[in-house]
Design an enzyme around this catalytic site. Structure first.
Site, PDB file in Angstrom:
ATOM      1  N   HIS A  38      -9.766   5.710  -2.911  1.00 41.52           N
ATOM      2  CA  HIS A  38      -8.435   5.090  -2.742  1.00 41.52           C
ATOM      3  C   HIS A  38      -8.305   4.544  -1.329  1.00 41.52           C
ATOM      4  O   HIS A  38      -8.105   5.290  -0.368  1.00 41.52           O
ATOM      5  CB  HIS A  38      -7.310   6.083  -3.024  1.00 41.52           C
ATOM      6  CG  HIS A  38      -5.947   5.442  -2.996  1.00 41.52           C
ATOM      7  ND1 HIS A  38      -5.349   4.895  -4.121  1.00 41.52           N
ATOM      8  CD2 HIS A  38      -5.073   5.229  -1.977  1.00 41.52           C
ATOM      9  CE1 HIS A  38      -4.169   4.391  -3.788  1.00 41.52           C
ATOM     10  NE2 HIS A  38      -3.972   4.582  -2.483  1.00 41.52           N
ATOM     11  N   HIS A  40      -7.392   0.459   0.821  1.00 42.54           N
ATOM     12  CA  HIS A  40      -6.845  -0.887   0.646  1.00 42.54           C
ATOM     13  C   HIS A  40      -7.472  -1.858   1.637  1.00 42.54           C
ATOM     14  O   HIS A  40      -7.998  -1.436   2.677  1.00 42.54           O
ATOM     15  CB  HIS A  40      -5.339  -0.900   0.906  1.00 42.54           C
ATOM     16  CG  HIS A  40      -4.558   0.130   0.157  1.00 42.54           C
ATOM     17  ND1 HIS A  40      -4.284   0.039  -1.189  1.00 42.54           N
ATOM     18  CD2 HIS A  40      -3.971   1.277   0.575  1.00 42.54           C
ATOM     19  CE1 HIS A  40      -3.564   1.084  -1.576  1.00 42.54           C
ATOM     20  NE2 HIS A  40      -3.369   1.854  -0.520  1.00 42.54           N
ATOM     21  N   THR A  84       0.959  -3.409  -2.947  1.00 46.72           N
ATOM     22  CA  THR A  84       2.071  -4.288  -3.338  1.00 46.72           C
ATOM     23  C   THR A  84       2.317  -5.420  -2.359  1.00 46.72           C
ATOM     24  O   THR A  84       2.906  -6.429  -2.738  1.00 46.72           O
ATOM     25  CB  THR A  84       3.362  -3.469  -3.487  1.00 46.72           C
ATOM     26  OG1 THR A  84       3.570  -2.724  -2.270  1.00 46.72           O
ATOM     27  CG2 THR A  84       3.264  -2.509  -4.652  1.00 46.72           C
ATOM     28  N   ARG A 131      -3.249  -1.537 -11.634  1.00 49.15           N
ATOM     29  CA  ARG A 131      -2.314  -0.547 -11.083  1.00 49.15           C
ATOM     30  C   ARG A 131      -0.887  -0.905 -11.483  1.00 49.15           C
ATOM     31  O   ARG A 131      -0.471  -2.053 -11.348  1.00 49.15           O
ATOM     32  CB  ARG A 131      -2.425  -0.546  -9.560  1.00 49.15           C
ATOM     33  CG  ARG A 131      -1.677   0.607  -8.893  1.00 49.15           C
ATOM     34  CD  ARG A 131      -1.874   0.529  -7.394  1.00 49.15           C
ATOM     35  NE  ARG A 131      -1.533   1.759  -6.712  1.00 49.15           N
ATOM     36  CZ  ARG A 131      -1.058   1.808  -5.471  1.00 49.15           C
ATOM     37  NH1 ARG A 131      -0.881   0.687  -4.788  1.00 49.15           N
ATOM     38  NH2 ARG A 131      -0.782   2.958  -4.900  1.00 49.15           N
ATOM     39  N   ARG A 137      10.786   2.008  -3.621  1.00 46.38           N
ATOM     40  CA  ARG A 137      10.836   1.296  -2.342  1.00 46.38           C
ATOM     41  C   ARG A 137       9.747   0.226  -2.253  1.00 46.38           C
ATOM     42  O   ARG A 137       9.746  -0.588  -1.333  1.00 46.38           O
ATOM     43  CB  ARG A 137      10.740   2.288  -1.179  1.00 46.38           C
ATOM     44  CG  ARG A 137       9.378   2.853  -0.983  1.00 46.38           C
ATOM     45  CD  ARG A 137       9.275   3.921   0.091  1.00 46.38           C
ATOM     46  NE  ARG A 137       8.184   4.806  -0.241  1.00 46.38           N
ATOM     47  CZ  ARG A 137       6.900   4.548  -0.028  1.00 46.38           C
ATOM     48  NH1 ARG A 137       6.553   3.432   0.561  1.00 46.38           N
ATOM     49  NH2 ARG A 137       5.973   5.397  -0.396  1.00 46.38           N
ATOM     50  N   TYR A 164       1.367   4.879 -10.069  1.00 50.03           N
ATOM     51  CA  TYR A 164       1.900   5.447  -8.823  1.00 50.03           C
ATOM     52  C   TYR A 164       3.395   5.650  -9.013  1.00 50.03           C
ATOM     53  O   TYR A 164       4.133   4.703  -9.303  1.00 50.03           O
ATOM     54  CB  TYR A 164       1.624   4.484  -7.661  1.00 50.03           C
ATOM     55  CG  TYR A 164       1.932   5.048  -6.283  1.00 50.03           C
ATOM     56  CD1 TYR A 164       1.900   6.403  -6.017  1.00 50.03           C
ATOM     57  CD2 TYR A 164       2.243   4.185  -5.226  1.00 50.03           C
ATOM     58  CE1 TYR A 164       2.168   6.899  -4.751  1.00 50.03           C
ATOM     59  CE2 TYR A 164       2.513   4.670  -3.948  1.00 50.03           C
ATOM     60  CZ  TYR A 164       2.480   6.029  -3.724  1.00 50.03           C
ATOM     61  OH  TYR A 164       2.745   6.513  -2.464  1.00 50.03           O
ATOM     62  N   ASP A 264      -6.979   6.642   1.614  1.00 53.82           N
ATOM     63  CA  ASP A 264      -5.755   5.833   1.654  1.00 53.82           C
ATOM     64  C   ASP A 264      -5.687   4.934   2.892  1.00 53.82           C
ATOM     65  O   ASP A 264      -4.630   4.421   3.240  1.00 53.82           O
ATOM     66  CB  ASP A 264      -4.482   6.667   1.532  1.00 53.82           C
ATOM     67  CG  ASP A 264      -3.263   5.794   1.245  1.00 53.82           C
ATOM     68  OD1 ASP A 264      -3.404   4.767   0.560  1.00 53.82           O
ATOM     69  OD2 ASP A 264      -2.163   6.122   1.755  1.00 53.82           O
ATOM     70  N   ASN A 269       2.831   2.240   5.530  1.00 54.53           N
ATOM     71  CA  ASN A 269       4.199   2.784   5.485  1.00 54.53           C
ATOM     72  C   ASN A 269       4.353   4.220   5.968  1.00 54.53           C
ATOM     73  O   ASN A 269       5.391   4.829   5.724  1.00 54.53           O
ATOM     74  CB  ASN A 269       4.783   2.682   4.055  1.00 54.53           C
ATOM     75  CG  ASN A 269       4.825   1.257   3.557  1.00 54.53           C
ATOM     76  OD1 ASN A 269       5.257   0.369   4.286  1.00 54.53           O
ATOM     77  ND2 ASN A 269       4.343   1.016   2.357  1.00 54.53           N
TER      78      ASN A 269
END
Ligand SMILES: O=C(O)/C=C(\CC(=O)C(=O)O)C(=O)O
Length: 316
Positions: A38, A40, A84, A131, A137, A164, A264, A269
């Site tokens: 996981h 990005h 996102t 996903r 949020r 998620y 991650d 965030n």
């Protein structure tokens, strides 16, 4: 280290914390063939613009920077998950997969009108899942009939669905999630509130969801996101995020064949600190306490989902 306030034409969200530069080399030696399942890539914004509908603007985190981290930590492979901030524009993801020399596979975001041809192109690049994000949020809610249409399109490719969501939303979503016919991977154990009892009703519902649905897997990742009391993975701390350990360990021990782990990176965030990724790797042996559990978590399970062709044992 700050990575600059702008990225292409984009200005980072206020208070954005940049990823930790120069992570330590982990004290824990990862098993050979370990997969960071996981992580990005973000932009670079000048080359791969952030999506107009995004809820945050990150700092850039390029494929080359991800691959440097992979090598520094001792992973062999990555699973790169569409975030996102790139919406359903998977160009940065595809570019990273194509430049990984087969060492990265991906999870994309697609819309209901995605064509078979577009899916075939994503598959050729190394995408193996989609996903669905339910974290309020991060996204506006997509109706479940749209998601069902997507599932019908991706299932024939042998892909799975990554979901998620936050623990408080599981009761409402339980029925829909249980109806998904493909493999399903839950991000970050469904984000439990770790101030609650791991033996209490909230986490019991998540465990029940995994017990009742043998096609459901989960990532026992993101202690840095879930932890309330820390301590943080900084300054050589070898006992980071102790409050998350009982939750993750419970899942690893009950479902050793259906768990994955990822850094991650670049930790979008986070609000109060940015972990040293080397120390995050040192968290792994506290939740997967034997070499066999570590091998399943880090090597065998991610290969079954993302590189099944690399396994020569049937039904491994
Ligand atoms: O990286 C993660 O797993 C978590 C995220 C970001 C994210 O998922 C997204 O933007 O799609 C988060 O909790 O903000």
């Amino acid at each position: 280290m700050a990575h600059g306030d702008t990225t292409g034409d984009f200005e980072k969200s206020p208070g954005w914390l940049d990823w930790y530069d120069g992570p330590s080399t982990p004290a824990f030696t990862l098993p050979e063939g370990a997969v960071d399942a996981h992580c990005h890539v973000f932009g670079p914004g000048g080359q791969f613009p952030y999506a107009p509908e995004r809820k945050y603007t990150p700092c850039d985190a390029s494929a080359d920077q991800l691959f440097a981290l992979r090598d520094q930590l001792g992973f062999e492979r990555n699973v790169i998950v569409q975030a996102t901030c790139h919406g359903a524009d998977n160009r940065a993801l595809v570019d990273a997969l194509q430049r990984s020399n087969g060492r990265a596979r991906g999870v994309a975001t697609v819309r209901r009108d995605v064509t078979a041809e577009q899916l075939a192109e994503l598959h050729a690049a190394g995408v193996r899942g989609v996903r669905f994000n339910f974290v309020k949020r991060l996204v506006d809610r997509v109706p479940t009939d749209s998601l069902e249409e997507i599932v019908a399109k991706i299932a024939p490719l042998g892909w799975h669905v990554v979901i998620y969501f936050e623990a408080e939303d599981l009761p409402e979503l339980y029925g829909f999630f249980s109806s998904i016919p493909t493999d399903v991977v839950v991000d970050h154990m469904g984000r439990p509130d770790v101030t609650k009892d791991p033996d209490g009703p909230e986490f019991a519902l998540f465990l029940q969801f995994m017990r009742e649905n043998p096609n459901v897997w989960t990532k026992v990742s993101c202690p840095e996101r879930l932890s309330v009391t820390g301590p943080r993975a900084l300054d050589g701390e070898q006992h980071a995020y102790t409050d998350v350990v009982p939750f993750a360990r419970r899942v690893v021990e009950e479902f050793p064949g259906r768990v994955l782990w990822g850094t991650d990176w670049p930790h979008p965030n986070l609000k109060d600190h940015m972990p040293d990724d080397g120390l995050l790797v040192d968290y792994i042996p506290r939740i997967a306490t034997t070499p066999e559990l570590q091998r399943q978590l880090l090597v065998e399970n991610p290969r079954r989902l993302y590189w099944p062709e690399s396994l020569n044992t049937q039904g491994a």
